[in-house]
Write an enzyme that holds these catalytic residues in place. Sequence first.
Site, mmCIF file in Angstrom:
data_model
loop_
_atom_site.group_PDB
_atom_site.id
_atom_site.type_symbol
_atom_site.label_atom_id
_atom_site.label_comp_id
_atom_site.label_asym_id
_atom_site.label_seq_id
_atom_site.Cartn_x
_atom_site.Cartn_y
_atom_site.Cartn_z
ATOM 1 N N ASP A 10 0.856 -1.175 0.000
ATOM 2 C CA ASP A 10 0.000 0.000 0.000
ATOM 3 C C ASP A 10 0.900 1.236 0.000
ATOM 4 O OD1 ASP A 10 -2.437 1.609 0.531
ATOM 5 O OD2 ASP A 10 -1.483 1.891 2.498
ATOM 6 N N ASP A 12 -0.235 5.224 0.806
ATOM 7 C CA ASP A 12 -0.533 6.170 1.883
ATOM 8 C C ASP A 12 -0.533 5.481 3.237
ATOM 9 O OD1 ASP A 12 -1.200 8.805 0.550
ATOM 10 O OD2 ASP A 12 -2.574 7.487 -0.530
ATOM 11 N N ASP A 217 -1.329 -0.523 6.082
ATOM 12 C CA ASP A 217 -1.517 0.102 7.394
ATOM 13 C C ASP A 217 -2.958 0.069 7.879
ATOM 14 O OD1 ASP A 217 -2.037 2.159 5.263
ATOM 15 O OD2 ASP A 217 -2.588 3.363 7.006
#
Length: 258
Positions: A10, A12, A217
């Site tokens: 991922d 961001d 995250d």
Amino acid sequence: MPPYRAYIFDLDGTVYRGSEAIPGAVETVNALREQGAIIRYLTNNSSQTREFFVQKLSGMGFRCEPHEVVSSSIGTAHHLVAQGLDRVFVVGEPGLVQTLREHGITVVNAGHDDVVEHEGGAAHAVVVGIHRTFTYAIMSAAMQRIRSGAHFVATNADTTFPLEGDKLVPGAGSVVAAIRACSEVDPFIVGKPNPFLIEYVMEEAGLRPEETLVVGDRLDTDIESGQRAGCPTHLVLTGVATVAPESQNYSPDLTGLL
């Protein structure tokens, strides 16, 4: 060789926050590549083009080739083409419009500058992503088309996304929720937690789920999509999630992968 053949990262909150690379991320990703791992960058962010992400990652020091970046806007374009939906009304940023047009899709409510308006012709589908200039008029126009039978396609359902300084701002999911409420229709969501994008990456790269580690995250998007695709997952606590469930592999940041 690293423990996995491929790593899907991922963006961001995982490799960077806003315009800043997360400490240790560049070194970790580049080291895994040097050890022979296949690297892919996968983002729910639909606001920018693939070229933008390549330049951003490269500018931070990540080694990155265009084919290694997959966004929810690219996934949305592939979904629309597969479904034969080649005329769309877009609620989103110029990067989404440009990506769709590059795949041969007509955007009925955008001009040559790729900026969307509330007026436009008939469309097979309404495509909704993050839209920082979202207005009541655009929401109404999208609602009318969906209620008249147009397909409702969302790039992703992230309600927020992280910026520098531990700041969160509204994400595409907030816009999607507004249009879902007034249209009373549930969209097809291309991005995570739907495994659609991860499955697309694996198919393109010739990967099997068990040899592909999904790293992110967010438990509700990154980790869930990886699990739904049958892949092992790894959570980092550098973005949205600050605590890991007992059964979840995790580390404070990406350096825990080395």
